[in-house]
Design a protein around this motif. Structure first.
Motif, PDB file in Angstrom:
ATOM      1  N   ASP A 270       3.803  -4.946  -3.304  1.00 41.00           N
ATOM      2  CA  ASP A 270       3.466  -5.068  -1.878  1.00 41.00           C
ATOM      3  C   ASP A 270       4.301  -4.125  -1.007  1.00 41.00           C
ATOM      4  O   ASP A 270       3.977  -3.922   0.169  1.00 41.00           O
ATOM      5  N   PHE A 271       5.376  -3.587  -1.549  1.00 37.36           N
ATOM      6  CA  PHE A 271       6.265  -2.706  -0.785  1.00 37.36           C
ATOM      7  C   PHE A 271       6.079  -1.239  -1.190  1.00 37.36           C
ATOM      8  O   PHE A 271       6.773  -0.360  -0.697  1.00 37.36           O
ATOM      9  N   ILE A 272       5.139  -1.015  -2.133  1.00 32.84           N
ATOM     10  CA  ILE A 272       4.890   0.365  -2.582  1.00 32.84           C
ATOM     11  C   ILE A 272       3.415   0.680  -2.230  1.00 32.84           C
ATOM     12  O   ILE A 272       3.114   0.936  -1.078  1.00 32.84           O
ATOM     13  N   ASN A 273       2.506   0.563  -3.184  1.00 32.42           N
ATOM     14  CA  ASN A 273       1.095   0.825  -2.854  1.00 32.42           C
ATOM     15  C   ASN A 273       0.603  -0.140  -1.780  1.00 32.42           C
ATOM     16  O   ASN A 273      -0.170   0.246  -0.894  1.00 32.42           O
ATOM     17  N   GLY A 274       1.046  -1.385  -1.845  1.00 35.21           N
ATOM     18  CA  GLY A 274       0.616  -2.386  -0.865  1.00 35.21           C
ATOM     19  C   GLY A 274       1.058  -2.022   0.542  1.00 35.21           C
ATOM     20  O   GLY A 274       0.321  -2.252   1.516  1.00 35.21           O
ATOM     21  N   ALA A 275       2.259  -1.458   0.658  1.00 34.66           N
ATOM     22  CA  ALA A 275       2.756  -1.069   1.991  1.00 34.66           C
ATOM     23  C   ALA A 275       1.898   0.050   2.566  1.00 34.66           C
ATOM     24  O   ALA A 275       1.582   0.057   3.756  1.00 34.66           O
ATOM     25  N   VAL A 276       1.501   0.992   1.700  1.00 29.34           N
ATOM     26  CA  VAL A 276       0.666   2.112   2.176  1.00 29.34           C
ATOM     27  C   VAL A 276      -0.715   1.597   2.594  1.00 29.34           C
ATOM     28  O   VAL A 276      -1.257   2.000   3.629  1.00 29.34           O
ATOM     29  N   ALA A 277      -1.264   0.654   1.825  1.00 31.19           N
ATOM     30  CA  ALA A 277      -2.576   0.097   2.175  1.00 31.19           C
ATOM     31  C   ALA A 277      -2.502  -0.642   3.524  1.00 31.19           C
ATOM     32  O   ALA A 277      -3.385  -0.483   4.373  1.00 31.19           O
ATOM     33  N   ARG A 278      -1.433  -1.405   3.727  1.00 35.00           N
ATOM     34  CA  ARG A 278      -1.275  -2.137   5.006  1.00 35.00           C
ATOM     35  C   ARG A 278      -1.127  -1.178   6.182  1.00 35.00           C
ATOM     36  O   ARG A 278      -1.766  -1.319   7.218  1.00 35.00           O
ATOM     37  N   LYS A 279      -0.257  -0.171   5.981  1.00 36.56           N
ATOM     38  CA  LYS A 279      -0.056   0.818   7.054  1.00 36.56           C
ATOM     39  C   LYS A 279      -1.376   1.543   7.313  1.00 36.56           C
ATOM     40  O   LYS A 279      -1.738   1.813   8.461  1.00 36.56           O
ATOM     41  N   GLY A 280      -2.111   1.887   6.235  1.00 37.28           N
ATOM     42  CA  GLY A 280      -3.404   2.571   6.366  1.00 37.28           C
ATOM     43  C   GLY A 280      -4.368   1.746   7.213  1.00 37.28           C
ATOM     44  O   GLY A 280      -5.034   2.279   8.098  1.00 37.28           O
ATOM     45  N   ASN A 281      -4.413   0.458   6.941  1.00 31.38           N
ATOM     46  CA  ASN A 281      -5.291  -0.431   7.719  1.00 31.38           C
ATOM     47  C   ASN A 281      -4.965  -0.355   9.196  1.00 31.38           C
ATOM     48  O   ASN A 281      -5.848  -0.256  10.038  1.00 31.38           O
ATOM     49  N   ARG A 282      -3.644  -0.418   9.487  1.00 31.03           N
ATOM     50  CA  ARG A 282      -3.209  -0.385  10.893  1.00 31.03           C
ATOM     51  C   ARG A 282      -3.566   0.938  11.562  1.00 31.03           C
ATOM     52  O   ARG A 282      -3.915   0.986  12.728  1.00 31.03           O
ATOM     53  N   LEU A 283      -3.464   2.024  10.762  1.00 33.94           N
ATOM     54  CA  LEU A 283      -3.661   3.362  11.334  1.00 33.94           C
ATOM     55  C   LEU A 283      -5.114   3.833  11.219  1.00 33.94           C
ATOM     56  O   LEU A 283      -5.435   4.966  11.561  1.00 33.94           O
TER      57      LEU A 283
END
Ligand code: NAD
Length: 307
Positions: A270-283
């Protein structure tokens, strides 16, 4: 100078041991009872490049009472909020807190407990393992890059760099450490999760052109999201770095494989690929590969009944 190692698994033991060896006052903090008991009763055993046992204090985080000069955070990413909560009594007005965890976004958690002027973010390519409670496997060499996130903390951060270097930790003060943190996250996000899912070594995974295409797509997603956040990332250079690392580490099972497949422990996904997916959603940036890798790792945790 009193240093607490907050999270004294494999890496915490390495840094704690190296600082202790040069006469620094070090206290290991951890929540694994068997590990604490082994170190308290028999000392911390070091195996690998050298074989030595050292007497080094170790206790539960909540048992620490004396205000720290330096805290080095080395929990797994999902343990970080609880650790900070458990050690808040030793975080003083001038306590410096250095984060060397893999993954992205930890500074947002640390800011809730530590004033910005005292936060040092970094990345390390040192490695370590645990052979069981009280026994750390230390092999090879490594380095650390770190930076104070606030300009007012730079001078003190450089003093800490000097102290860590007395312990041969090979530390550089980095004027812009964030791209290096993202580059390391790209390494973890391409080989850790995939090798854990496919149950293979890094070399076995990188053998096929399909795998290399997946790696390049994951890196592209990291770079798009990082760039949108204002991080300067050179996609071609990162692809080369990841490919070179895959050759050097061809025979290794990455740490996420060790956690998930070998030891049935939760991963830092959740802090590697998951973090990028979450940030991607926001952006509003599409990150389908990072999202799917994250979902598949969670599915595998469920298949293996890992809580
Ligand atoms: P680790 O898994 O060895 O330790 C993390 C925590 O888990 C510690 O509190 C430890 O006591 C506990 N733990 C470990 N094994 C356990 C068990 N069998 N039962 C119960 N508790 C157990 O983690 P680490 O490898 O030291 O990693 C810490 C951070 O550093 C992570 O963010 C990691 O990604 C990063 N990192 C690790 C390495 C490496 O080579 N290990 C290299 C660079 C960065």
């Amino acid at each position: 100078m009193l240093t607490y190692i907050a999270g004294s698994g494999a890496m915490g033991c390495r840094f704690g041991y190296q600082l202790h060896q040069v006469g620094q006052e070090v206290i290991l903090l951890d929540n694994w009872q068997d590990h604490i008991k082994a170190v308290q009763e028999h000392g911390l055993q070091i195996v690998g490049d050298e074989e030595v046992t050292v007497e080094i204090p170790m206790m539960l985080p909540t048992q620490a009472t004396k205000e720290a000069d330096l805290i080095i955070l080395f929990t797994k990413a999902m343990q970080l909020p609880q650790m900070l909560q458990d050690i808040k009594q030793v975080i003083g007005e001038n306590t410096k807190v250095l984060c060397l965890l893999n993954g992205l976004g930890h500074e947002e958690v640390i800011r809730q407990y530590v004033p910005e002027k005292n936060i040092l973010m970094g990345v390390t390519v040192w490695t370590a393992g645990l052979q069981g409670p009280g026994k750390a496997i230390l092999q090879g060499t490594g380095s650390v890059n770190l930076q104070s996130i606030d300009q007012s903390g730079v001078e003190k951060a450089k003093e800490i760099v000097a102290i860590l270097n007395e312990a041969n930790l090979n530390v550089t003060y980095d004027e812009d450490v964030v791209p290096s943190i993202w580059r390391k996250a790209c390494v973890n996000g391409t080989m850790n999760s995939t090798c854990a899912l496919l149950d293979c070594t890094i070399g076995e995974f990188f053998k096929s052109p399909e795998a290399v295409a997946v790696v390049k797509t994951i890196i592209h997603e990291f770079v798009e999201v990082g760039t949108a956040e204002g991080v300067e990332l050179d996609e071609a250079a990162i692809v080369k770095y990841v490919m070179d690392t895959s050759v050097k580490a061809a025979h290794h099972y990455p740490s996420m494989h060790q956690d998930l497949v070998q030891n049935n422990r939760r991963t830092e996904i959740d802090f590697i690929n998951g973090a990028v997916a979450r940030k991607g959603n926001r952006l509003n940036i599409q990150t389908p590969y990072c999202q799917m890798i994250t979902d598949l790792i969670h599915a595998k945790e469920s298949v293996l009944n890992i809580k």
